[in-house]
Motif scaffolding. Structure first.
Motif, PDB file in Angstrom:
ATOM      1  N   GLY A  90     -45.286 -42.333 -18.846  1.00 52.11           N
ATOM      2  CA  GLY A  90     -44.850 -41.960 -20.191  1.00 52.11           C
ATOM      3  C   GLY A  90     -45.757 -42.388 -21.316  1.00 52.11           C
ATOM      4  O   GLY A  90     -45.452 -42.173 -22.489  1.00 52.11           O
ATOM      5  N   ALA A  91     -46.912 -42.986 -21.009  1.00 48.74           N
ATOM      6  CA  ALA A  91     -47.877 -43.330 -22.053  1.00 48.74           C
ATOM      7  C   ALA A  91     -48.581 -42.059 -22.517  1.00 48.74           C
ATOM      8  O   ALA A  91     -48.656 -41.070 -21.790  1.00 48.74           O
ATOM      9  N   LYS A 101     -67.711 -41.620 -27.604  1.00 48.08           N
ATOM     10  CA  LYS A 101     -68.488 -42.295 -26.560  1.00 48.08           C
ATOM     11  C   LYS A 101     -67.846 -43.616 -26.118  1.00 48.08           C
ATOM     12  O   LYS A 101     -68.432 -44.347 -25.321  1.00 48.08           O
ATOM     13  N   ALA A 102     -66.665 -43.908 -26.611  1.00 48.98           N
ATOM     14  CA  ALA A 102     -65.995 -45.169 -26.273  1.00 48.98           C
ATOM     15  C   ALA A 102     -65.799 -45.270 -24.762  1.00 48.98           C
ATOM     16  O   ALA A 102     -65.516 -44.271 -24.096  1.00 48.98           O
ATOM     17  N   THR A 103     -65.956 -46.467 -24.245  1.00 48.39           N
ATOM     18  CA  THR A 103     -65.782 -46.686 -22.814  1.00 48.39           C
ATOM     19  C   THR A 103     -64.347 -47.092 -22.477  1.00 48.39           C
ATOM     20  O   THR A 103     -64.043 -47.404 -21.344  1.00 48.39           O
ATOM     21  N   TRP A 104     -63.471 -47.099 -23.459  1.00 44.30           N
ATOM     22  CA  TRP A 104     -62.070 -47.418 -23.273  1.00 44.30           C
ATOM     23  C   TRP A 104     -61.227 -46.211 -23.665  1.00 44.30           C
ATOM     24  O   TRP A 104     -61.687 -45.321 -24.365  1.00 44.30           O
ATOM     25  N   VAL A 105     -59.987 -46.199 -23.197  1.00 40.30           N
ATOM     26  CA  VAL A 105     -59.045 -45.139 -23.544  1.00 40.30           C
ATOM     27  C   VAL A 105     -57.904 -45.784 -24.316  1.00 40.30           C
ATOM     28  O   VAL A 105     -57.266 -46.724 -23.832  1.00 40.30           O
ATOM     29  N   VAL A 106     -57.677 -45.306 -25.540  1.00 43.17           N
ATOM     30  CA  VAL A 106     -56.583 -45.817 -26.350  1.00 43.17           C
ATOM     31  C   VAL A 106     -55.327 -45.033 -25.993  1.00 43.17           C
ATOM     32  O   VAL A 106     -55.338 -43.801 -25.974  1.00 43.17           O
ATOM     33  N   MET A 107     -54.265 -45.774 -25.702  1.00 33.00           N
ATOM     34  CA  MET A 107     -53.005 -45.158 -25.294  1.00 33.00           C
ATOM     35  C   MET A 107     -51.878 -45.771 -26.106  1.00 33.00           C
ATOM     36  O   MET A 107     -52.066 -46.796 -26.770  1.00 33.00           O
ATOM     37  N   ALA A 108     -50.714 -45.145 -26.042  1.00 37.90           N
ATOM     38  CA  ALA A 108     -49.521 -45.689 -26.682  1.00 37.90           C
ATOM     39  C   ALA A 108     -48.386 -45.700 -25.670  1.00 37.90           C
ATOM     40  O   ALA A 108     -48.241 -44.772 -24.872  1.00 37.90           O
ATOM     41  N   ASP A 109     -47.600 -46.767 -25.712  1.00 36.95           N
ATOM     42  CA  ASP A 109     -46.418 -46.846 -24.858  1.00 36.95           C
ATOM     43  C   ASP A 109     -45.336 -45.926 -25.430  1.00 36.95           C
ATOM     44  O   ASP A 109     -45.543 -45.307 -26.482  1.00 36.95           O
ATOM     45  N   PRO A 110     -44.190 -45.793 -24.781  1.00 36.77           N
ATOM     46  CA  PRO A 110     -43.160 -44.881 -25.278  1.00 36.77           C
ATOM     47  C   PRO A 110     -42.646 -45.191 -26.682  1.00 36.77           C
ATOM     48  O   PRO A 110     -42.113 -44.310 -27.355  1.00 36.77           O
ATOM     49  N   ALA A 111     -42.841 -46.422 -27.171  1.00 35.96           N
ATOM     50  CA  ALA A 111     -42.427 -46.779 -28.528  1.00 35.96           C
ATOM     51  C   ALA A 111     -43.552 -46.605 -29.536  1.00 35.96           C
ATOM     52  O   ALA A 111     -43.379 -46.874 -30.722  1.00 35.96           O
TER      53      ALA A 111
END
Length: 129
Positions: A90-91, A101-111
């Protein structure tokens, strides 16, 4: 005088919904659970047990309204697999202005709380640790 890092506190409209989501994502366990507060700790006997700070989810009346000022970075063995797993739980991926080019992935939790899934360490980086 010394200070020890005890926990990270996450404001939540519903701690009893959000904390189990994070427990599933991290493979952690709920060690305290009331209507107002839920505590997560690493899996008993895991390398993080007794080392990583707890995560405390506390009930607040208001929802999230702006970008987090503090967030959690997670280091996976396989970034693509963990991003896909987080999405299956559910993220969502979010854009907070990161470079393409970022080597990270920004995600959000369900809130809507942001967190990052970093790239995996290379074998060379692991060998030098």
């Amino acid at each position: 005088m010394t200070l020890n890092w005890q926990c990270i506190v996450v404001d939540a409209a519903d701690p009893r919904t959000l904390a189990p989501w994070w427990a599933d994502l991290l493979g952690w366990r709920v060690t305290y659970d009331t209507k107002e507060e839920v505590v997560l700790e690493p899996a008993e006997g895991s390398p993080q047990d007794g080392v990583s700070p707890d995560i405390l989810f506390i009930k607040v009346p208001e929802g999230k309204s702006v970008k987090n000022r503090l967030h959690i970075d997670l280091r996976p063995d396989d970034q693509a697999a963990e991003v896909a797993r987080a999405e299956s739980l559910g993220a969502t991926r979010v854009d907070v202005g990161q470079d393409e080019k970022a080597t990270w992935v920004v995600m959000a939790d369900p809130a809507g709380n942001e967190f990052c899934i970093l790239r995996a360490y290379t074998p060379e980086e692991l060998a030098s640790m």
